[in-house]
Motif scaffolding. Structure first.
Motif, PDB file in Angstrom:
ATOM      1  N   LEU A   1       7.278  19.821 -46.741  1.00 28.31           N
ATOM      2  CA  LEU A   1       8.683  19.494 -47.007  1.00 28.31           C
ATOM      3  C   LEU A   1       8.827  18.280 -47.923  1.00 28.31           C
ATOM      4  CD1 LEU A   1      10.312  20.067 -43.497  1.00 28.31           C
ATOM      5  CD2 LEU A   1      10.418  21.552 -45.491  1.00 28.31           C
ATOM      6  N   GLU A   2       7.858  17.374 -47.853  1.00 24.47           N
ATOM      7  CA  GLU A   2       7.902  16.191 -48.712  1.00 24.47           C
ATOM      8  C   GLU A   2       7.483  16.523 -50.145  1.00 24.47           C
ATOM      9  OE1 GLU A   2       8.954  13.219 -48.239  1.00 24.47           O
ATOM     10  OE2 GLU A   2       9.241  13.087 -46.077  1.00 24.47           O
ATOM     11  N   THR A   3       6.621  17.537 -50.291  1.00 23.93           N
ATOM     12  CA  THR A   3       6.023  17.833 -51.589  1.00 23.93           C
ATOM     13  C   THR A   3       6.786  18.874 -52.395  1.00 23.93           C
ATOM     14  OG1 THR A   3       3.852  17.355 -50.613  1.00 23.93           O
ATOM     15  CG2 THR A   3       3.871  18.484 -52.741  1.00 23.93           C
ATOM     16  N   VAL A   4       7.207  19.929 -51.754  1.00 24.17           N
ATOM     17  CA  VAL A   4       7.884  21.019 -52.465  1.00 24.17           C
ATOM     18  C   VAL A   4       9.323  20.587 -52.784  1.00 24.17           C
ATOM     19  CG1 VAL A   4       8.622  23.431 -52.353  1.00 24.17           C
ATOM     20  CG2 VAL A   4       6.458  22.723 -51.315  1.00 24.17           C
ATOM     21  N   PRO A   5       9.746  20.699 -54.037  1.00 31.74           N
ATOM     22  CA  PRO A   5      11.096  20.247 -54.437  1.00 31.74           C
ATOM     23  C   PRO A   5      12.217  20.986 -53.704  1.00 31.74           C
ATOM     24  CG  PRO A   5       9.711  20.647 -56.362  1.00 31.74           C
ATOM     25  CD  PRO A   5       8.954  21.172 -55.189  1.00 31.74           C
TER      26      PRO A   5
ATOM     27  N   TYR B   1      -0.884  11.662 -57.419  1.00 30.66           N
ATOM     28  CA  TYR B   1       0.513  12.078 -57.306  1.00 30.66           C
ATOM     29  C   TYR B   1       0.754  13.573 -57.505  1.00 30.66           C
ATOM     30  CZ  TYR B   1       1.669   7.107 -57.431  1.00 30.66           C
ATOM     31  OH  TYR B   1       1.768   5.767 -57.150  1.00 30.66           O
ATOM     32  N   PHE B   2      -0.191  14.252 -58.196  1.00 31.68           N
ATOM     33  CA  PHE B   2       0.041  15.671 -58.488  1.00 31.68           C
ATOM     34  C   PHE B   2      -1.117  16.580 -58.058  1.00 31.68           C
ATOM     35  CE2 PHE B   2       2.562  13.204 -61.523  1.00 31.68           C
ATOM     36  CZ  PHE B   2       3.824  13.756 -61.322  1.00 31.68           C
ATOM     37  N   GLY B   3      -2.160  15.999 -57.468  1.00 32.29           N
ATOM     38  CA  GLY B   3      -3.248  16.806 -56.941  1.00 32.29           C
ATOM     39  C   GLY B   3      -4.119  17.467 -57.982  1.00 32.29           C
ATOM     40  N   ALA B   4      -4.098  16.972 -59.213  1.00 32.43           N
ATOM     41  CA  ALA B   4      -4.923  17.545 -60.280  1.00 32.43           C
ATOM     42  C   ALA B   4      -5.268  16.466 -61.298  1.00 32.43           C
ATOM     43  CB  ALA B   4      -4.176  18.686 -60.975  1.00 32.43           C
TER      44      ALA B   4
ATOM     45  N   LYS C   1       5.475   8.467 -60.441  1.00 31.10           N
ATOM     46  CA  LYS C   1       5.266   9.832 -60.924  1.00 31.10           C
ATOM     47  C   LYS C   1       5.923  10.020 -62.290  1.00 31.10           C
ATOM     48  CE  LYS C   1       4.938  12.207 -56.451  1.00 31.10           C
ATOM     49  NZ  LYS C   1       5.563  13.212 -55.562  1.00 31.10           N
ATOM     50  N   PHE C   2       7.104   9.455 -62.432  1.00 25.84           N
ATOM     51  CA  PHE C   2       7.852   9.537 -63.688  1.00 25.84           C
ATOM     52  C   PHE C   2       7.055   8.905 -64.831  1.00 25.84           C
ATOM     53  CE2 PHE C   2      11.282   7.968 -66.545  1.00 25.84           C
ATOM     54  CZ  PHE C   2      11.918   9.178 -66.795  1.00 25.84           C
ATOM     55  N   LYS C   3       6.425   7.770 -64.542  1.00 19.16           N
ATOM     56  CA  LYS C   3       5.604   7.084 -65.553  1.00 19.16           C
ATOM     57  C   LYS C   3       4.393   7.934 -65.938  1.00 19.16           C
ATOM     58  CE  LYS C   3       6.664   2.360 -63.978  1.00 19.16           C
ATOM     59  NZ  LYS C   3       6.075   1.160 -63.350  1.00 19.16           N
ATOM     60  N   VAL C   4       3.741   8.528 -64.942  1.00 22.21           N
ATOM     61  CA  VAL C   4       2.561   9.352 -65.202  1.00 22.21           C
ATOM     62  C   VAL C   4       2.921  10.529 -66.103  1.00 22.21           C
ATOM     63  CG1 VAL C   4       0.880  10.913 -64.146  1.00 22.21           C
ATOM     64  CG2 VAL C   4       1.352   8.700 -63.096  1.00 22.21           C
TER      65      VAL C   4
ATOM     66  N   VAL D   1      16.864  10.211 -57.358  1.00 26.67           N
ATOM     67  CA  VAL D   1      16.229  10.417 -56.057  1.00 26.67           C
ATOM     68  C   VAL D   1      16.775   9.390 -55.080  1.00 26.67           C
ATOM     69  CG1 VAL D   1      14.120  11.368 -57.058  1.00 26.67           C
ATOM     70  CG2 VAL D   1      14.277   8.901 -56.651  1.00 26.67           C
ATOM     71  N   SER D   2      16.584   9.648 -53.799  1.00 30.28           N
ATOM     72  CA  SER D   2      17.065   8.721 -52.769  1.00 30.28           C
ATOM     73  C   SER D   2      16.215   7.455 -52.767  1.00 30.28           C
ATOM     74  CB  SER D   2      17.028   9.388 -51.398  1.00 30.28           C
ATOM     75  OG  SER D   2      15.723   9.825 -51.097  1.00 30.28           O
ATOM     76  N   GLU D   3      16.766   6.406 -52.186  1.00 31.70           N
ATOM     77  CA  GLU D   3      16.103   5.096 -52.193  1.00 31.70           C
ATOM     78  C   GLU D   3      14.745   5.113 -51.512  1.00 31.70           C
ATOM     79  OE1 GLU D   3      16.800   2.226 -53.630  1.00 31.70           O
ATOM     80  OE2 GLU D   3      18.539   3.101 -54.618  1.00 31.70           O
ATOM     81  N   ASP D   4      14.578   5.938 -50.475  1.00 28.28           N
ATOM     82  CA  ASP D   4      13.335   5.913 -49.713  1.00 28.28           C
ATOM     83  C   ASP D   4      12.146   6.477 -50.492  1.00 28.28           C
ATOM     84  OD1 ASP D   4      14.797   8.343 -49.458  1.00 28.28           O
ATOM     85  OD2 ASP D   4      13.392   9.015 -47.930  1.00 28.28           O
ATOM     86  N   VAL D   5      12.403   7.218 -51.569  1.00 25.85           N
ATOM     87  CA  VAL D   5      11.286   7.767 -52.366  1.00 25.85           C
ATOM     88  C   VAL D   5      11.319   7.260 -53.812  1.00 25.85           C
ATOM     89  CG1 VAL D   5      11.067   9.850 -50.963  1.00 25.85           C
ATOM     90  CG2 VAL D   5      12.618   9.843 -52.932  1.00 25.85           C
ATOM     91  N   LYS D   6      12.179   6.290 -54.090  1.00 24.81           N
ATOM     92  CA  LYS D   6      12.367   5.831 -55.471  1.00 24.81           C
ATOM     93  C   LYS D   6      11.095   5.201 -56.059  1.00 24.81           C
ATOM     94  CE  LYS D   6      16.399   4.197 -56.640  1.00 24.81           C
ATOM     95  NZ  LYS D   6      16.820   5.131 -57.716  1.00 24.81           N
ATOM     96  N   ILE D   7      10.375   4.422 -55.245  1.00 27.38           N
ATOM     97  CA  ILE D   7       9.171   3.746 -55.763  1.00 27.38           C
ATOM     98  C   ILE D   7       8.125   4.773 -56.201  1.00 27.38           C
ATOM     99  CG2 ILE D   7       7.242   2.242 -55.168  1.00 27.38           C
ATOM    100  CD1 ILE D   7       9.123   0.682 -53.345  1.00 27.38           C
ATOM    101  N   GLU D   8       7.833   5.734 -55.323  1.00 28.93           N
ATOM    102  CA  GLU D   8       6.839   6.752 -55.662  1.00 28.93           C
ATOM    103  C   GLU D   8       7.322   7.627 -56.816  1.00 28.93           C
ATOM    104  OE1 GLU D   8       4.689  10.628 -53.638  1.00 28.93           O
ATOM    105  OE2 GLU D   8       5.096   8.875 -52.388  1.00 28.93           O
TER     106      GLU D   8
END
Length: 271
Positions: A145-149, A11-14, A59-62, A48-55
């Motif tokens: 565009l998906e990654t950068v806030p 999820y964070f590339g590190a 990330k929030f848990k991590v 966040v919007s519904e389409d990205v809520k699961i991911e």
């Protein structure tokens, strides 16, 4: 079960907790908390919007798990010395991370998010995030565009100009899929963003209508309540007047009784 380090990389590339939070290993408790706060703001499931809520939830848990480890002196010491920690003895896997968040931070408002957004845009942090997304995706603008806030198609020209400067200065290599992106891919991306924007606008309208309806229902309930109260007062007043009226009649009738009895005795004597 996927390890926390694998989830960090996914999820964070590190795989390093400090790299995920973007802080040095020497960061103090306050700096760790601030970094956790900043990142978790961006992926909070309620924001966040519904389409990205699961991911975003994952990330929030991590991020919550990372903070809980670095916030514990014993666990942090073990992690700093070995680069790992004992997940089997970790009793926080089932923790409610939303409650953990609320315990640590005040309630986050839209104003807080907007303030963070204004401070983030054109900052060093945004430049680092943009560079990282560009390199990780080899110039895939969809991924960037998906990654950068706080990015969308409207921000694309600004982001494109920043990356072009990085390419010209030799800071990053040139990727053909970025500099010569297919027009169909661009159009597809813009249609997608336009659709999501329209859906978000409809949701906002529905929420506004729902709030207005709730307010109207509350006003109606209050009006009915006040009306019933007024009717109750009128009824009480009416019954009070009846009680007063008949009480007075009864009082008059009681006063007349002795006189009537005296007249009856006089009549009896005459007879």
């Amino acid at each position: 079960m996927t390890s926390l380090l694998d989830l960090c990389e996914k999820y964070f590339g590190a795989r390093n907790f400090y790299e995920v939070l973007k802080i040095p290993k020497t960061a103090n408790e306050k700096q760790v908390k601030k970094a956790y706060h900043k990142l978790s703001l961006l992926v909070h499931p309620d924001r966040v919007s519904e389409d990205v809520k699961i991911e975003a939830t994952e990330k929030f848990k991590v991020l919550g798990r990372i903070h809980s480890i670095l916030n514990d002196n014993d666990k942090r010491k073990i992690y700093d010395e070995s680069g790992h920690y004992d997940e089997e003895s970790d009793d926080i896997g089932v923790r409610n991370w939303a409650d953990y968040w609320r315990f640590l931070f005040k309630e986050i408002t839209v104003e807080d998010i907007n303030t963070y957004k204004s401070n983030y845009m054109d900052s060093e942090t945004e430049l680092k995030d943009l560079k990282r997304a560009y390199l990780d995706s080899k110039g895939d603008m969809d991924y960037i565009l998906e990654t950068v806030p706080f990015t969308n198609c409207e921000e694309e020209p600004r982001l494109h100009a920043i990356i072009e400067k990085m390419i010209e200065s030799g800071e990053v290599p040139e990727y053909k899929q970025f500099t010569h992106e297919n027009d169909k891919k661009k159009q597809k991306r813009r249609r997608k963003w336009a659709k999501e924007e329209a859906e978000a606008e409809n949701l906002n309208k529905m929420a506004k209508i729902e709030n207005e309806e709730n307010a109207a229902e509350n006003d109606l309930a209050l009006a009915i309540q006040n009306r019933n109260k007024a009717r109750e007062e009128q009824a009480n007043s009416f019954f009070d007047s009846l009680i007063d009226k008949y009480a007075k009649k009864a009082e008059k009738s009681t006063k007349k009784t002795p006189t009537s009895a005296k007249s009856a005795r006089k009549t009896k004597k005459k007879a």
